[in-house]
Design an enzyme around this catalytic site. Structure first.
Site, PDB file in Angstrom:
ATOM      1  N   CYS A  72       8.516  10.477   1.511  1.00 49.71           N
ATOM      2  CA  CYS A  72       8.669   9.027   1.393  1.00 49.71           C
ATOM      3  C   CYS A  72       8.081   8.538   0.068  1.00 49.71           C
ATOM      4  O   CYS A  72       8.182   9.226  -0.956  1.00 49.71           O
ATOM      5  CB  CYS A  72       8.048   8.318   2.603  1.00 49.71           C
ATOM      6  SG  CYS A  72       8.566   6.593   2.746  1.00 49.71           S
TER       7      CYS A  72
ATOM      8  N   ASP B 156       0.495   5.274   7.410  1.00 47.93           N
ATOM      9  CA  ASP B 156       0.656   3.890   7.869  1.00 47.93           C
ATOM     10  C   ASP B 156      -0.475   3.535   8.812  1.00 47.93           C
ATOM     11  O   ASP B 156      -0.994   2.416   8.775  1.00 47.93           O
ATOM     12  CB  ASP B 156       2.015   3.694   8.531  1.00 47.93           C
ATOM     13  CG  ASP B 156       3.128   3.717   7.488  1.00 47.93           C
ATOM     14  OD1 ASP B 156       3.569   4.824   7.131  1.00 47.93           O
ATOM     15  OD2 ASP B 156       3.490   2.634   6.991  1.00 47.93           O
TER      16      ASP B 156
HETATM   17  P1  RI2 Z   1       1.031   3.592   0.748  1.00 41.17           P
HETATM   18  C1  RI2 Z   1       5.319   3.686   3.919  1.00 41.17           C
HETATM   19  O1  RI2 Z   1       5.992   2.986   4.942  1.00 41.17           O
HETATM   20  C2  RI2 Z   1       5.461   5.193   4.073  1.00 41.17           C
HETATM   21  O2  RI2 Z   1       5.459   5.616   5.425  1.00 41.17           O
HETATM   22  C3  RI2 Z   1       4.228   5.648   3.331  1.00 41.17           C
HETATM   23  O3  RI2 Z   1       3.868   6.985   3.620  1.00 41.17           O
HETATM   24  C4  RI2 Z   1       3.217   4.647   3.829  1.00 41.17           C
HETATM   25  O4  RI2 Z   1       3.914   3.403   3.903  1.00 41.17           O
HETATM   26  C5  RI2 Z   1       1.956   4.509   3.027  1.00 41.17           C
HETATM   27  O5  RI2 Z   1       2.220   4.021   1.747  1.00 41.17           O
HETATM   28  P2  RI2 Z   1       7.278   2.002   4.641  1.00 41.17           P
HETATM   29  O6  RI2 Z   1       6.712   0.653   4.313  1.00 41.17           O
HETATM   30  O7  RI2 Z   1       0.214   2.539   1.416  1.00 41.17           O
HETATM   31  O8  RI2 Z   1       8.098   2.597   3.528  1.00 41.17           O
HETATM   32  O9  RI2 Z   1       0.225   4.835   0.456  1.00 41.17           O
HETATM   33  O10 RI2 Z   1       8.034   1.972   5.953  1.00 41.17           O
HETATM   34  O11 RI2 Z   1       1.762   3.078  -0.477  1.00 41.17           O
END
Ligand code: RI2
Length: 312
Positions: free
Chosen positions: A129, A198
């Protein structure tokens, strides 16, 4: 921070994933609450409090899974009450938001410096991701002169892997994209996996982008270290009291257009999954590298009992 959005606009942009990433949604929510408080030019603390509570509820309803949003919102309200009067309330809310935003940005930098020590020269690194915390680790290792090969999963259906490619490329790294289903195939050539978070539960389980648990399983099987980069506000006080983390399910049209799906067939679109603590080698936080078994302690020490009981 982008252009100044109202509270409702911020909640809508988090819901639509225009603003995404667990840390970023928390910072943007804190910023919106700060602005709401500063924009209030009345003198009635109860009115201000009611507005803030409404905003808080709208933000919390925008996405259910990442506890960072909840913790960020609680941090803004810490020690605030209508009894303190309108002016003091405004100031407390605004200064709490400033502190939260500053600390959360600093945490990502510290995580980078701490986590980079776990990446060696010549390593092949896999990430999933698009996580600012995980990328901070990888980019810091590169800045320190380590020669690394980085692989990024596509991360269907939103394809955040393409954003990861852009982030890495702009830091001077030449990354390689793989489809999600190639993770196990690639694992024999991977030296370390670094992902974001998350939510981290009180038992050390990781809630992260769908597909994370398959990658962890493949890493475990291949004895490849699996590292999680997470600020302490990704740990969930709510799970200490038995609350289960709600896994967001988004519209099926994000996976397949309705006209592609035959009558009677269904499409599921779960956004996150749970990786058990036994597949996690270490969690890299701004207060150090900890095992998943330290999650309870992190919650109590860094987020605090008082804070937990006040808002739970
Ligand atoms: P940072 C994201 O969720 C991903 O799951 C990623 O691993 C997590 O947030 C943490 O991201 P989404 O918003 O806080 O894309 O490290 O559903 O940037």
């Amino acid at each position: 921070m982008g252009a100044q959005l109202s509270l409702e606009e911020t909640a809508a942009s988090i819901r639509s994933m225009e603003v995404r990433g667990a840390g970023e949604i928390a910072r943007r929510a804190a910023e919106a609450l700060r602005q709401e408080a500063l924009d209030y030019n009345g003198h009635d603390p109860k009115e201000l409090w009611a507005r803030m509570q409404k905003g808080r509820d709208a933000l919390l309803a925008s996405r259910p899974t990442a506890v960072s949003l909840w913790n960020g919102v609680q941090a803004v309200f810490k020690g605030a009450s209508p009894e303190m009067g309108a002016e003091a309330l405004r100031k407390t809310l605004a200064s709490n938001a400033d502190i939260f935003i500053k600390r959360s940005k600093e945490a990502v930098e510290v995580i980078g410096r701490v986590g980079a020590k776990r990446i060696r020269d010549g390593d092949r690194v896999l990430t999933h991701c698009n996580s600012k915390a995980a990328l901070s680790v990888i980019i810091q290792a590169h800045k320190e002169g380590k020669s690394i090969d980085v692989f990024a999963t596509e991360s269907r259906p939103w394809r955040q892997g393409l954003q990861t490619l852009r982030d890495l490329a702009s830091a001077g790294i030449k990354p390689t994209l793989i489809v999600d289903s190639a993770a196990r195939w690639l694992m024999k050539d991977v030296d370390v996996v670094v992902v974001g978070a998350d939510t981290i539960c009180s038992n050390g389980a990781l809630i992260n982008k769908i597909g994370t648990s398959q990658i962890a399983l493949a890493a475990h099987e291949a004895r490849v270290p699996f590292l999680v980069a997470a600020e302490t506000f990704k740990f969930s006080p709510k799970t200490m009291y038995g609350e289960l983390v709600e896994i967001e399910e988004r519209d099926s049209s994000e996976v397949a257009r309705p006209d592609e799906v035959p009558a009677g067939a269904k499409v599921l679109n779960p956004v996150f999954d749970a990786t058990p603590p036994e597949y996690i080698d270490a969690i890299i936080t701004e207060v150090g590298v900890v095992p998943p078994s330290a999650a309870y302690e992190i919650i109590v020490k860094e987020l605090g009992h008082e804070f937990i009981f006040e808002r739970n």
